[in-house]
Design an enzyme around this catalytic site. Structure first.
Site, PDB file in Angstrom:
ATOM      1  N   HIS A 131     -22.454  13.094  57.805  1.00 44.53           N
ATOM      2  CA  HIS A 131     -23.572  12.150  57.881  1.00 44.53           C
ATOM      3  C   HIS A 131     -23.719  11.379  56.573  1.00 44.53           C
ATOM      4  O   HIS A 131     -23.190  11.808  55.540  1.00 44.53           O
ATOM      5  CB  HIS A 131     -24.869  12.915  58.190  1.00 44.53           C
ATOM      6  N   ASP A 185     -23.085  14.828  53.596  1.00 43.78           N
ATOM      7  CA  ASP A 185     -22.537  16.171  53.789  1.00 43.78           C
ATOM      8  C   ASP A 185     -21.120  16.160  54.351  1.00 43.78           C
ATOM      9  O   ASP A 185     -20.626  17.170  54.829  1.00 43.78           O
ATOM     10  CB  ASP A 185     -23.452  16.990  54.699  1.00 43.78           C
ATOM     11  N   SER A 195     -26.940  13.197  65.923  1.00 44.60           N
ATOM     12  CA  SER A 195     -27.400  13.512  64.567  1.00 44.60           C
ATOM     13  C   SER A 195     -27.545  12.286  63.679  1.00 44.60           C
ATOM     14  O   SER A 195     -28.211  12.358  62.646  1.00 44.60           O
ATOM     15  CB  SER A 195     -26.439  14.502  63.904  1.00 44.60           C
TER      16      SER A 195
END
Length: 673
Positions: free
Chosen positions: A349, A346, A60
């Site tokens: 990240h 968040d 991610s």
């Protein structure tokens, strides 16, 4: 005229003796991050702008849209606002751009399309990273991404030779990958000791993947390590404790950061083994740990609120980290007023600003130079001559500089060193005499009319070196009317001066030095006019004067011998010969292909001459002197110096030469150590 001619002769010869010294980037790192196991600078990728494509693997932290194109990702929060609010929703796990985007922009490449975006343009690489991916696992593993990669290459390029050719000019980013192999078990309550047992398997999988891409032809590979996970809101919230001894000075969890260090050291050891096995491949450790630590510690310099370096922007939590109660993108989850003031987006990240900060730090590890110091004469001067006291010259006014603006450059616009600086993503060099200018990225000591031999009271290499030493807080006699045989006798002295100058800059710490040779002076309008003859045997196939070109060749051979001698004496210093002769000859030979007009290689643009070379009657800048309608169609600007377009094309030829040569030197250094 004889005096003027010889001055220009020596000027041309000893641009030729320009010393272009590039200062290697000096990166200060926290040695406690990974101890002494950091990959040294000799192992870093230096040749940044040679990269034509990027291939990204990972999770991610790197996915630019693969996950949301999979069945289980189509309806995920990553596909819609607030994700992407600072850019637009793309499937990136951030409010905007991520690290690989800044890396692509640095190489002047378009942002990478995700592999699953079928029909996209993949000429400049592809992104195989997927949110949630692991090194070892059944779904979206590194193995699956490698299968995509190999299928993409097989179906895009017709054979293995074409694949290798593509990969040799590409950058492979092997991760970050492996973080999720640890995040899952930690989230399930596994102890650090238990999770540490997974490290050898993850490292081996990454090592095997590197072997696979090398087998396919990859020669530039970055292998990032893990972030300091003890500084991430996810970990800070989940493993919060009242025991203050568990936190470091940045208020990060020591035990979890120590785990990340442990993993990174194991990864570095594997990279070093691969480097020894593949000495012709640049395999570089990407120090994500130090990069994020630097961003946290220097947050205010980046415009980030120091007190909120570990506080999530999007989502909500009843804790100092604003994480854990309501996830980002969930109904009713709040968003901070300005994401650019936070590092974490968040809680897992980074924000676009956070990624940019880390990306900038990461790129510093691979940037070849952070400064250029230019020595030379009129072919390299960016304004010193016109800044000297009592300077009354044509170089500081139109038509000089008409394509850009008058700056003191002996051209209609930019010159070679400008293109070299641009190639390395550096600003144009300010002339040393421009007091008060920004010299952060180097300085230009070249000055119009300079010679190799001469004292400090004339414009010489010695004077330029004296300026150089002064700048760090820390040289040409002008006989006129000489024959070519007499001038031959000057060559050894010139070579010796250059040799000594190189020695001197080495003693000051330079490790990357380019020493250009002489141009094919028999192709320059000045020489073609002055030594014109009806004897056709005196001209070569390019209608250049053979005798004067042979002089340049002889000089270049002797200079090359001196460079080889210096290289033997200083094996750890890259001393590279810049082949100006071949570069200009190539431009002349391929003039039409490069957009120059017929006859544009030997005919001056600015000035007037009653001859085929438009040189000798009225010099450029004199009253009544003419300027050609389009300087970009000519190689020569004023019969001595080149146009901006000429400088650009010769500069591009030079860059190809010495970037390749520097790469070889760096690899040799690495193989010796």
């Amino acid at each position: 005229m004889e005096h003027f001619l010889f001055r220009l002769f020596m000027q041309s010869l000893l641009l030729s003796s320009v010393l272009l010294c590039a200062s290697a980037t000096n990166i200060t790192r926290d040695r406690n991050v990974v101890g002494d196991s950091l990959v040294s600078k000799r192992d870093l990728i230096r040749l940044t702008r040679q990269i034509e494509a990027i291939y990204q693997f990972g999770d991610s932290l790197s996915d630019t849209g693969n996950y949301i194109r999979e069945v289980n990702g189509e309806e995920s929060t990553y596909s819609r606002l607030p994700y992407g609010q600072s850019y637009h929703p793309t499937g990136r796990a951030s409010d905007g751009l991520i690290m690989v985007d800044y890396i692509a922009m640095f190489f002047h490449l378009p942002l990478l399309n995700p592999y699953l975006a079928k029909g996209s343009d993949f000429r400049h690489g592809a992104n195989f990273a997927v949110i949630g991916a692991t090194a070892n696992g059944k779904y979206n593993s590194l193995g699956r991404q490698l299968d995509w990669f190999k299928y993409h290459l097989r179906t895009t390029y017709h054979n293995s030779i074409a694949i290798k050719r593509k990969l040799q000019k590409s950058l492979v980013l092997m991760g970050e990958i492996g973080g999720n192999d640890f995040n899952g078990p930690f989230n399930q309550g596994k102890s650090i000791k238990e999770v540490a047992k997974l490290v050898p398997g993850v490292v081996q999988t990454i090592k095997n993947a590197i072997e696979e891409v090398i087998k396919l032809g990859a020669t530039n590979i970055v292998v990032p390590g893990n972030f300091p996970i003890g500084c991430v809101p996810l970990y800070l919230a989940k493993f919060a404790t009242n025991d203050t001894s568990k936190y470091d000075k940045l208020w990060c969890l020591k035990d979890y950061n120590n785990f990340a260090k442990f993993y990174n050291i194991k990864l570095i050891r594997a990279i070093k083994q691969l480097q020894q096995k593949h000495p012709d491949v640049a395999i570089v450790y990407g120090d994500y740990y130090s990069a994020l630590i630097w961003v946290i510690a220097n947050a205010q310099q980046l415009g980030i609120e120091q007190d909120d370096t570990k506080k999530a922007c999007c989502g909500y939590g009843y804790n100092p980290y604003n994480f854990g109660t309501t996830g980002c993108g969930s109904p009713g989850s709040p968003i901070c007023q300005d994401p650019s003031k936070r590092i974490s987006w968040d809680g897992i990240h980074l924000t676009q600003q956070g990624y940019k900060g880390v990306g900038d730090q990461l790129l510093e590890q691979f940037v070849p130079f952070d400064a250029i110091y230019q020595f030379g004469d009129s072919l390299s001067d960016t304004g010193n001559y016109v800044l000297e006291p009592n300077s009354n010259t044509v170089y500081n006014r139109l038509p000089y500089g008409q394509t850009t603006q008058p700056t003191g450059r002996a051209s209609d616009g930019l010159i070679m060193v400008d293109y070299i600086a641009s190639y390395f993503n550096l600003p144009q060099l300010n002339p040393y005499l421009a007091t008060g200018s920004d010299f952060t990225h180097g300085a230009n000591f070249a000055i119009i009319g300079a010679t190799a031999n001469g004292g400090l009271n004339v414009n010489s290499l010695a004077k330029e070196l004296d300026w150089f030493k002064t700048h760090l807080n820390s040289t040409y006699s002008n006989p006129a009317g000489k024959t070519i045989e007499e001038v031959y006798k000057l060559v050894p002295g010139v070579i010796k001066t250059i040799h000594d100058a190189v020695e001197e800059v080495i003693s000051l710490g330079a490790t990357n030095i380019v020493v250009p040779g002489n141009f094919p002076i028999g192709c320059v309008p000045l020489y073609l006019v002055k030594f014109e003859t009806n004897d056709t045997s005196k001209y070569d196939e390019l209608h250049c004067l053979i005798d004067y070109n042979n002089f340049a060749k002889s000089y270049n051979q002797q200079l090359l011998q001196a460079i080889n001698q210096l290289q033997n004496e200083h094996p750890d210093v890259a001393i590279v010969y810049g082949d100006y002769y071949s570069a200009l000859t190539s431009v002349i030979s391929n003039a039409r292909q490069l957009g120059f007009e017929e006859g544009g290689t030997e005919k001056a643009c600015c000035g007037t001459g009653n001859n085929p070379y438009n040189f000798g009657d009225k010099s450029c800048g004199s009253p009544g002197a003419l300027v050609c309608p389009n300087p970009s169609k000519r190689v020569s600007w004023d019969g001595v110096h080149m146009t901006q377009e000429g400088n650009k094309n010769v500069g591009q030829q030079l860059i190809k030469q010495f970037v390749s040569a520097l790469q070889k030197h760096i690899r040799r250094r690495r193989s010796r150590q």
